[in-house]
Scaffold this motif. Structure first.
Motif, PDB file in Angstrom:
ATOM      1  N   LEU A  53     -30.322  10.067  28.069  1.00 37.39           N
ATOM      2  CA  LEU A  53     -31.223  10.047  26.923  1.00 37.39           C
ATOM      3  C   LEU A  53     -31.226   8.678  26.251  1.00 37.39           C
ATOM      4  N   THR A  54     -32.394   8.273  25.770  1.00 43.51           N
ATOM      5  CA  THR A  54     -32.503   7.031  25.013  1.00 43.51           C
ATOM      6  C   THR A  54     -31.845   7.191  23.642  1.00 43.51           C
ATOM      7  N   ARG A  55     -31.639   6.073  22.987  1.00 44.31           N
ATOM      8  CA  ARG A  55     -31.081   6.121  21.627  1.00 44.31           C
ATOM      9  C   ARG A  55     -31.994   6.932  20.708  1.00 44.31           C
ATOM     10  N   GLU A  56     -33.309   6.766  20.862  1.00 43.73           N
ATOM     11  CA  GLU A  56     -34.247   7.513  20.024  1.00 43.73           C
ATOM     12  C   GLU A  56     -34.112   9.014  20.246  1.00 43.73           C
ATOM     13  N   GLU A  57     -34.016   9.433  21.506  1.00 36.36           N
ATOM     14  CA  GLU A  57     -33.909  10.867  21.790  1.00 36.36           C
ATOM     15  C   GLU A  57     -32.560  11.423  21.350  1.00 36.36           C
ATOM     16  N   ARG A  58     -31.517  10.625  21.440  1.00 38.48           N
ATOM     17  CA  ARG A  58     -30.232  11.073  20.905  1.00 38.48           C
ATOM     18  C   ARG A  58     -30.348  11.304  19.398  1.00 38.48           C
ATOM     19  N   ARG A  59     -31.044  10.418  18.720  1.00 33.88           N
ATOM     20  CA  ARG A  59     -31.234  10.607  17.282  1.00 33.88           C
ATOM     21  C   ARG A  59     -32.014  11.886  16.997  1.00 33.88           C
ATOM     22  N   ARG A  60     -33.074  12.150  17.781  1.00 33.64           N
ATOM     23  CA  ARG A  60     -33.853  13.365  17.578  1.00 33.64           C
ATOM     24  C   ARG A  60     -32.994  14.599  17.799  1.00 33.64           C
ATOM     25  N   ALA A  61     -32.144  14.556  18.824  1.00 36.40           N
ATOM     26  CA  ALA A  61     -31.252  15.687  19.091  1.00 36.40           C
ATOM     27  C   ALA A  61     -30.283  15.897  17.937  1.00 36.40           C
ATOM     28  N   MET A  62     -29.725  14.801  17.411  1.00 32.66           N
ATOM     29  CA  MET A  62     -28.788  14.921  16.294  1.00 32.66           C
ATOM     30  C   MET A  62     -29.478  15.448  15.045  1.00 32.66           C
ATOM     31  N   GLU A  63     -30.683  14.963  14.791  1.00 31.14           N
ATOM     32  CA  GLU A  63     -31.406  15.403  13.605  1.00 31.14           C
ATOM     33  C   GLU A  63     -31.696  16.903  13.674  1.00 31.14           C
ATOM     34  N   ALA A  64     -32.159  17.370  14.840  1.00 36.82           N
ATOM     35  CA  ALA A  64     -32.448  18.791  14.987  1.00 36.82           C
ATOM     36  C   ALA A  64     -31.189  19.633  14.856  1.00 36.82           C
ATOM     37  N   ALA A  65     -30.087  19.161  15.425  1.00 34.52           N
ATOM     38  CA  ALA A  65     -28.828  19.907  15.337  1.00 34.52           C
ATOM     39  C   ALA A  65     -28.321  19.950  13.906  1.00 34.52           C
ATOM     40  N   GLN A  66     -28.409  18.821  13.220  1.00 37.05           N
ATOM     41  CA  GLN A  66     -27.913  18.761  11.848  1.00 37.05           C
ATOM     42  C   GLN A  66     -28.677  19.714  10.943  1.00 37.05           C
ATOM     43  N   GLU A  67     -29.959  19.898  11.218  1.00 34.22           N
ATOM     44  CA  GLU A  67     -30.767  20.813  10.422  1.00 34.22           C
ATOM     45  C   GLU A  67     -30.316  22.256  10.579  1.00 34.22           C
ATOM     46  N   GLN A  68     -29.715  22.582  11.740  1.00 34.50           N
ATOM     47  CA  GLN A  68     -29.378  23.967  12.045  1.00 34.50           C
ATOM     48  C   GLN A  68     -27.901  24.291  11.900  1.00 34.50           C
ATOM     49  N   CYS A  69     -27.026  23.292  11.953  1.00 31.73           N
ATOM     50  CA  CYS A  69     -25.599  23.592  12.096  1.00 31.73           C
ATOM     51  C   CYS A  69     -24.925  23.998  10.795  1.00 31.73           C
ATOM     52  N   GLY A  70     -25.577  23.783   9.643  1.00 33.98           N
ATOM     53  CA  GLY A  70     -24.968  24.166   8.377  1.00 33.98           C
ATOM     54  C   GLY A  70     -23.659  23.426   8.160  1.00 33.98           C
ATOM     55  N   LYS A  71     -22.584  24.192   7.929  1.00 40.29           N
ATOM     56  CA  LYS A  71     -21.277  23.590   7.687  1.00 40.29           C
ATOM     57  C   LYS A  71     -20.456  23.414   8.970  1.00 40.29           C
ATOM     58  N   THR A  72     -21.015  23.803  10.113  1.00 40.82           N
ATOM     59  CA  THR A  72     -20.280  23.654  11.370  1.00 40.82           C
ATOM     60  C   THR A  72     -20.232  22.177  11.753  1.00 40.82           C
ATOM     61  N   PRO A  73     -19.050  21.591  11.944  1.00 40.41           N
ATOM     62  CA  PRO A  73     -18.962  20.160  12.253  1.00 40.41           C
ATOM     63  C   PRO A  73     -19.596  19.830  13.599  1.00 40.41           C
ATOM     64  N   LEU A  74     -20.176  18.646  13.681  1.00 35.56           N
ATOM     65  CA  LEU A  74     -20.744  18.138  14.928  1.00 35.56           C
ATOM     66  C   LEU A  74     -19.818  17.092  15.537  1.00 35.56           C
ATOM     67  N   VAL A  75     -19.498  17.283  16.815  1.00 32.53           N
ATOM     68  CA  VAL A  75     -18.782  16.295  17.619  1.00 32.53           C
ATOM     69  C   VAL A  75     -19.825  15.719  18.570  1.00 32.53           C
ATOM     70  N   VAL A  76     -20.136  14.435  18.438  1.00 36.77           N
ATOM     71  CA  VAL A  76     -21.310  13.863  19.100  1.00 36.77           C
ATOM     72  C   VAL A  76     -20.900  12.814  20.132  1.00 36.77           C
ATOM     73  N   GLY A  77     -21.434  12.939  21.339  1.00 31.97           N
ATOM     74  CA  GLY A  77     -21.184  11.951  22.376  1.00 31.97           C
ATOM     75  C   GLY A  77     -21.826  10.615  22.040  1.00 31.97           C
ATOM     76  N   VAL A  78     -21.043   9.549  22.130  1.00 37.06           N
ATOM     77  CA  VAL A  78     -21.529   8.222  21.763  1.00 37.06           C
ATOM     78  C   VAL A  78     -21.289   7.203  22.874  1.00 37.06           C
ATOM     79  N   GLY A  79     -21.058   7.660  24.083  1.00 41.62           N
ATOM     80  CA  GLY A  79     -20.744   6.755  25.179  1.00 41.62           C
ATOM     81  C   GLY A  79     -21.921   5.900  25.596  1.00 41.62           C
ATOM     82  N   ALA A  80     -21.633   4.664  26.002  1.00 42.23           N
ATOM     83  CA  ALA A  80     -22.630   3.731  26.513  1.00 42.23           C
ATOM     84  C   ALA A  80     -21.918   2.676  27.343  1.00 42.23           C
ATOM     85  N   LEU A  81     -22.679   1.969  28.175  1.00 40.12           N
ATOM     86  CA  LEU A  81     -22.076   0.961  29.040  1.00 40.12           C
ATOM     87  C   LEU A  81     -21.508  -0.208  28.251  1.00 40.12           C
ATOM     88  N   ARG A  82     -22.206  -0.632  27.224  1.00 37.41           N
ATOM     89  CA  ARG A  82     -21.791  -1.798  26.449  1.00 37.41           C
ATOM     90  C   ARG A  82     -21.100  -1.365  25.158  1.00 37.41           C
TER      91      ARG A  82
END
Length: 298
Positions: A53-82
């Motif tokens: 996924l591109t950086r933009e699509e990762r942001r869209r995924a995070m935004e959608a998840a944050q809207e739904q997760c309430g108080k449940t913590p998010l552990v988010v993959g941040v791996g990249a080559l550089r």
């Protein structure tokens, strides 16, 4: 409770062939996890196709998840080559409310132990986001030596590790890693078929692929293990043995994509060049789902 304790449930990230995230389907999957009461949601893990996924699509995924997760913590993959890209992804995750970043040493060129130490230290320092080490040698082809894990556990902001199944005895691996890492450092495991055992012998966290798909039964195992009800934890784990067999035969990622399709939650397919399971595999998965005890395939 720390976001790196209990069941961290890792759903797929449904996306089309162009890599655009289906946020409607993603919200539906996240709703299942929050309704079940999982301890954290592992967004954009390997099952969550973060590297596709591109950086933009990762942001869209995070935004959608944050809207739904309430108080449940998010552990988010941040791996990249550089290193700089991984730091920016971690900054994005922090800005969007993630509790922890999950960082793997993905690379084209083989990396040394010192290079990985510097990579992780820089991402933690530059992002300000707590970082969990993602040890996934099956995809990164990098092996974390015990000395490196010990060093990283003492870096400010590096708070835990997601281990693959150990080559030796689980009890020994957990004991040795616990004794070599900083106080309060969270130790958890992935590859679902080993995780109930890991919890039963004292691991902090189960990073669950099946937990992102069938959260209720995985959470029941987790709670039984935490309560030291080993008989119940083992009973439920044994009932899931056919699913663990599917994971070994078809891979966990391909299997859960098909489970999600059969449950009517999403028609998304894995990103190419990864192919869905074959027709025989689809039939195998359907048969296993039908054969699970009542209520487990929910």
């Amino acid at each position: 409770m720390s976001p790196l304790k209990g069941l961290s449930a890792f759903p797929i990230t449904p996306a089309d062939a162009a890599g655009r995230v289906d946020t409607v389907a993603q919200r539906r999957l996240i709703d299942r996890l929050t309704a079940a009461g999982v301890d954290s949601i592992g967004l954009l893990g390997s099952t969550g196709i973060y590297m596709y996924l591109t950086r933009e699509e990762r942001r869209r995924a995070m935004e959608a998840a944050q809207e739904q997760c309430g108080k449940t913590p998010l552990v988010v993959g941040v791996g990249a080559l550089r290193t700089g890209d991984a730091a920016r992804l971690a900054q994005d995750a922090k800005a969007m409310g993630a509790a922890v970043g999950l960082l793997s040493p993905v690379s084209y060129a083989p990396l040394s132990q010192d290079e990985v130490f510097e990579h992780f230290s820089a991402v933690a320092r530059e992002s300000g986001l707590p970082i969990c080490i993602y040890d996934n040698p099956g995809t990164t082809h990098f092996t974390f030596m015990p000395e490196l894990v010990s060093r990283l556990s003492r870096v400010p902001g590096i708070v835990g590790i997601k281990n693959p199944p150990p080559e030796g005895e689980m009890v020994r691996h957990l004991r040795d890693q616990r004794s070599g890492t900083a106080d309060g450092f969270s130790i958890g495991y992935s590859d679902d078929w080993c995780c109930p055992t890991a919890l039963m012998v004292g691991a902090d966290c189960w990073y669950g692929v099946l937990g992102g798909t069938l959260p209720k039964v995985c959470l029941a195992i987790t709670r039984a293990a935490q309560a030291e009800d080993l008989v119940e934890a083992q009973r439920l784990d044994t009932a899931l043995a056919p699913v663990w067999g599917l994971f070994r035969k078809y891979t966990s990622q391909r299997t859960v994509y098909e489970i999600i399709r059969q449950l009517g939650l999403s028609d998304a397919e894995p990103p190419r060049p990864i192919l869905p399971v074959c027709e025989a595999g689809k039939q195998d998965i359907a048969a296993v789902l039908r054969g699970l005890p009542a209520g487990m395939a929910k």
